[in-house]
Design a protein around this motif. Structure first.
Motif, mmCIF file in Angstrom:
data_model
loop_
_atom_site.group_PDB
_atom_site.id
_atom_site.type_symbol
_atom_site.label_atom_id
_atom_site.label_comp_id
_atom_site.label_asym_id
_atom_site.label_seq_id
_atom_site.Cartn_x
_atom_site.Cartn_y
_atom_site.Cartn_z
ATOM 1 N N ASP A 58 34.217 41.217 86.262
ATOM 2 C CA ASP A 58 34.345 39.860 85.477
ATOM 3 C C ASP A 58 33.305 40.079 84.416
ATOM 4 O O ASP A 58 32.518 41.093 84.394
ATOM 5 N N ASN A 59 33.746 39.467 83.122
ATOM 6 C CA ASN A 59 32.723 39.671 82.125
ATOM 7 C C ASN A 59 32.849 38.010 81.279
ATOM 8 O O ASN A 59 33.618 37.474 81.991
ATOM 9 N N GLY A 60 31.850 37.729 80.665
ATOM 10 C CA GLY A 60 31.957 36.597 79.703
ATOM 11 C C GLY A 60 31.283 36.654 78.382
ATOM 12 O O GLY A 60 30.404 37.415 78.070
ATOM 13 N N ILE A 61 31.597 35.637 77.467
ATOM 14 C CA ILE A 61 30.872 35.438 76.466
ATOM 15 C C ILE A 61 30.252 33.998 76.455
ATOM 16 O O ILE A 61 31.136 32.786 76.325
ATOM 17 N N LYS A 62 28.920 33.920 76.196
ATOM 18 C CA LYS A 62 28.315 32.714 76.006
ATOM 19 C C LYS A 62 27.750 32.486 74.714
ATOM 20 O O LYS A 62 27.117 33.290 74.091
ATOM 21 N N PHE A 63 27.900 31.258 74.357
ATOM 22 C CA PHE A 63 27.477 31.029 72.876
ATOM 23 C C PHE A 63 26.141 30.007 72.715
ATOM 24 O O PHE A 63 26.261 29.027 73.569
ATOM 25 N N PHE A 64 25.405 30.254 71.723
ATOM 26 C CA PHE A 64 24.389 29.399 71.540
ATOM 27 C C PHE A 64 24.345 29.015 70.211
ATOM 28 O O PHE A 64 24.490 29.804 69.157
ATOM 29 N N GLY A 65 23.721 27.715 69.970
ATOM 30 C CA GLY A 65 23.606 27.406 68.476
ATOM 31 C C GLY A 65 22.347 27.518 68.060
ATOM 32 O O GLY A 65 21.476 28.208 68.527
ATOM 33 N N ALA A 66 22.355 27.367 66.787
ATOM 34 C CA ALA A 66 20.873 27.772 66.233
ATOM 35 C C ALA A 66 19.661 27.180 66.872
ATOM 36 O O ALA A 66 18.479 27.677 66.649
ATOM 37 N N ASP A 67 19.684 26.201 67.446
ATOM 38 C CA ASP A 67 18.788 25.596 68.169
ATOM 39 C C ASP A 67 18.410 26.119 69.669
ATOM 40 O O ASP A 67 17.362 25.982 70.572
ATOM 41 N N GLY A 68 19.156 27.129 70.042
ATOM 42 C CA GLY A 68 19.093 27.914 71.256
ATOM 43 C C GLY A 68 19.658 27.319 72.562
ATOM 44 O O GLY A 68 19.862 27.687 73.605
ATOM 45 N N LEU A 69 20.349 26.254 72.160
ATOM 46 C CA LEU A 69 21.254 25.469 73.310
ATOM 47 C C LEU A 69 22.680 25.819 73.311
ATOM 48 O O LEU A 69 23.112 26.454 72.401
ATOM 49 N N LYS A 70 23.158 25.650 74.359
ATOM 50 C CA LYS A 70 24.456 25.852 74.614
ATOM 51 C C LYS A 70 25.277 25.463 73.443
ATOM 52 O O LYS A 70 25.066 24.182 73.077
ATOM 53 N N LEU A 71 26.314 25.963 72.962
ATOM 54 C CA LEU A 71 26.940 25.485 71.909
ATOM 55 C C LEU A 71 27.820 24.321 72.224
ATOM 56 O O LEU A 71 28.443 24.168 73.397
ATOM 57 N N SER A 72 27.796 23.205 71.455
ATOM 58 C CA SER A 72 28.363 21.998 71.935
ATOM 59 C C SER A 72 29.957 21.919 71.840
ATOM 60 O O SER A 72 30.607 23.058 71.662
ATOM 61 N N GLN A 73 30.566 21.186 72.693
ATOM 62 C CA GLN A 73 31.929 21.208 73.133
ATOM 63 C C GLN A 73 32.702 21.092 71.966
ATOM 64 O O GLN A 73 33.777 21.637 71.798
ATOM 65 N N ALA A 74 32.200 20.360 70.702
ATOM 66 C CA ALA A 74 33.116 20.380 69.529
ATOM 67 C C ALA A 74 33.306 21.582 68.889
ATOM 68 O O ALA A 74 34.539 21.952 68.438
ATOM 69 N N LEU A 75 32.152 22.225 68.873
ATOM 70 C CA LEU A 75 32.173 23.702 68.375
ATOM 71 C C LEU A 75 33.132 24.408 69.111
ATOM 72 O O LEU A 75 33.711 25.655 68.394
ATOM 73 N N GLN A 76 32.834 24.720 70.367
ATOM 74 C CA GLN A 76 33.947 25.464 71.194
ATOM 75 C C GLN A 76 35.342 25.076 71.091
ATOM 76 O O GLN A 76 36.220 26.122 70.804
ATOM 77 N N THR A 77 35.472 23.848 70.943
ATOM 78 C CA THR A 77 37.086 23.539 70.572
ATOM 79 C C THR A 77 37.354 23.957 69.329
ATOM 80 O O THR A 77 38.736 24.498 69.009
#
Length: 489
Positions: A145-164
């Protein structure tokens, strides 16, 4: 702001791509017809994750990078940079390079760290002028398996809205449009990782772990290059297990999901404690000096009591998930604390901490967030602070655990359900719902039941917790049988 992390104009980093090309030329080369996407959402509770060659491929990663770049730069006044790291999986190089190609096609710079923990990407993103971060990893999942995790400029997980928004671009219904005159460039920046290690040690400058013997299980993963040196620099004697990057063996019978080898090593070497990380080192579980597992509930309780006594825990609040043991909850409340439960997933814990102002939270599985010292779940940070707590207490971890709380018997079974539609719609399974209702009525206040679809693996998780082990065992078997009969076929 870390002064050494700035835009790469004038830097000597190596470039893997050259500027040039128009938006029209880029888009015409990214034919959506060549990518097959599942009907269900791509993003789960921790980014995009799945089997390489089935869900994840180089063409998909290329387009994910491109649309992530479009979405990230839409909220920025300049094109900006994205920090990219990866774990040791055999597929991580391929996905990282394809993703980088997409990001540079969207006009962004890529600062490529190479092998590093997920929290390193989050930290460096938040302490630089980068507009986002990406980690290539499937965390505790198996090597295939593998995955791709995104972070915003603040270092937090990317918001649901931006993922959408990213997914909308992938599906051909993008809402963002950006003029792209030039491609970005790819820079190799492994030297930035030292800023993360310095930040880990900075609040512990007064701590000396000399005299402590600590065993580290690094799971053949992302922490192999950092964890041993950090502990040794603080004075500890370190014994390492599974301490080379190995994409064939990452997480296989080792790390935070398989503690047997670590437990045996702690006993064999008469060590003070041991730590087991997962593949991307954003979680950790501990083993005390007797070889007994110390999970996230105990880590939260011990760290919470320390902060509570120092009056550094607002409202005496800990945020955890629905998986937190009843024994932990009742003991924490008896000590004057407050516990808020969220859905499973560190992003939900993190969101609740920000909503309430909570400073400590995490999961039983070992994702621990302490906002005094970090912005995301960090296995290495947690391990260092727990080792410091043991050193400062002057008593063995086993004794600290014995004096904390009694864990209620809790059984967790995973039932593999390949059909994604059945996993997502498990609540519509009438026989399973009836069995859950019977179990809840039978146990009353003496237990809890949690059935849920995993957001990171193709499984339905069945958890039963009860004061009596016999009750937990009986109802676990009954609910697992219902899942197998009605969903796993």
């Amino acid at each position: 702001m870390v002064s050494s992390i700035t835009r790469t104009q004038g830097l000597g980093g190596s470039s893997a791509s050259e500027p040039g090309g128009s938006q029209k030329a880029i888009e015409s080369g990214f034919g959506f017809h060549s990518i097959s996407l599942p009907a269900t959402p791509l993003f789960g509770t921790d980014g995009i994750r799945g089997r390489v060659g089935e869900l994840l491929s180089a063409p998909l990663a290329l387009q994910i990078g491109y649309w992530a770049g479009i979405v990230l730069r839409s909220g920025s006044s300049y094109p900006g940079s994205v920090i990219v790291g990866q774990d040791s999986r055999n597929s991580s190089d391929m996905l990282a390079m394809a993703l980088s190609a997409g990001l540079t096609a969207a006009g962004l710079e890529v600062w490529y760290l190479g092998l590093c923990p997920t929290p390193c990407v989050a930290y460096l993103t938040s302490n630089s002028d980068a507009i986002g971060g990406v980690m290539i990893s499937a965390s505790h999942n198996p090597p295939e398996d593998n995955g791709i995790k995104f972070f915003g400029a603040d270092g937090l997980k990317l918001s649901q809205a931006l993922q959408t928004d990213i997914e909308a671009g992938l599906r051909g219904v993008a809402s963002h449009g950006v003029d792209i005159n030039n491609c970005g460039r790819h820079y190799s920046r492994p030297e930035l990782v030292v800023n993360y290690t310095q930040a880990l040690k900075q609040p512990l400058q007064a701590v000396n772990l000399q005299g402590m013997k600590i065993v580290l299980d690094l799971a053949w993963g992302a922490a192999v290059g950092l964890a041993p040196s950090v502990f040794e620099s603080m004075g500890a004697e370190v014994i390492c297990l599974h301490h080379q990057p190995d994409g064939d063996r990452i997480n296989v019978n080792c790390g935070s999901t398989h503690l047997d080898i670590l437990q045996a090593a702690v006993r064999e070497h008469n060590a003070d404690l041991g730590f087991a990380f997962d593949g991307d080192a954003d979680r950790v579980l501990a083993v005390d000096n007797s070889g007994r597992q110390v999970n996230g509930d105990y880590i939260l309780y011990l760290w919470g009591r320390y902060l509570q006594q120092k009056q550094e825990l607002p409202d005496n609040l800990i945020v955890s998930t629905v998986m937190a043991n009843l024994g932990f909850e009742r003991a924490w409340k008896q000590s004057g604390g407050k516990l808020i439960r969220t859905a499973v997933g560190d992003q939900y814990v993190q969101a609740e901490m920000h909503r309430t102002g909570g400073m400590l939270g995490g999961e039983q599985s070992g994702h621990i967030l302490c906002r005094h010292y970090g912005i995301t779940g960090d296995g290495l940070l947690t391990a260092l602070h727990l080792a410091a707590l043991v050193q400062q207490a002057g008593v063995p971890l086993m004794e600290m655990v014995n004096e904390s709380f009694h864990t209620y018997p809790q059984l967790l079974r995973n039932v593999r359900v390949e059909d994604r539609t059945k996993r997502v719609g498990w609540k519509e399974c009438q026989p399973l719902q009836e069995a859950i209702a019977r179990a809840e009525a039978a146990m009353g206040d003496a237990g809890r039941i949690l059935v849920r679809a995993s957001g990171t693996e193709p499984v339905i998780r069945v958890m039963v917790e009860a004061e009596a082990a016999e009750l937990a065992n009986y109802w676990t078997n009954e609910l697992v049988l219902q899942v197998q009969q009605h969903l796993a076929v």
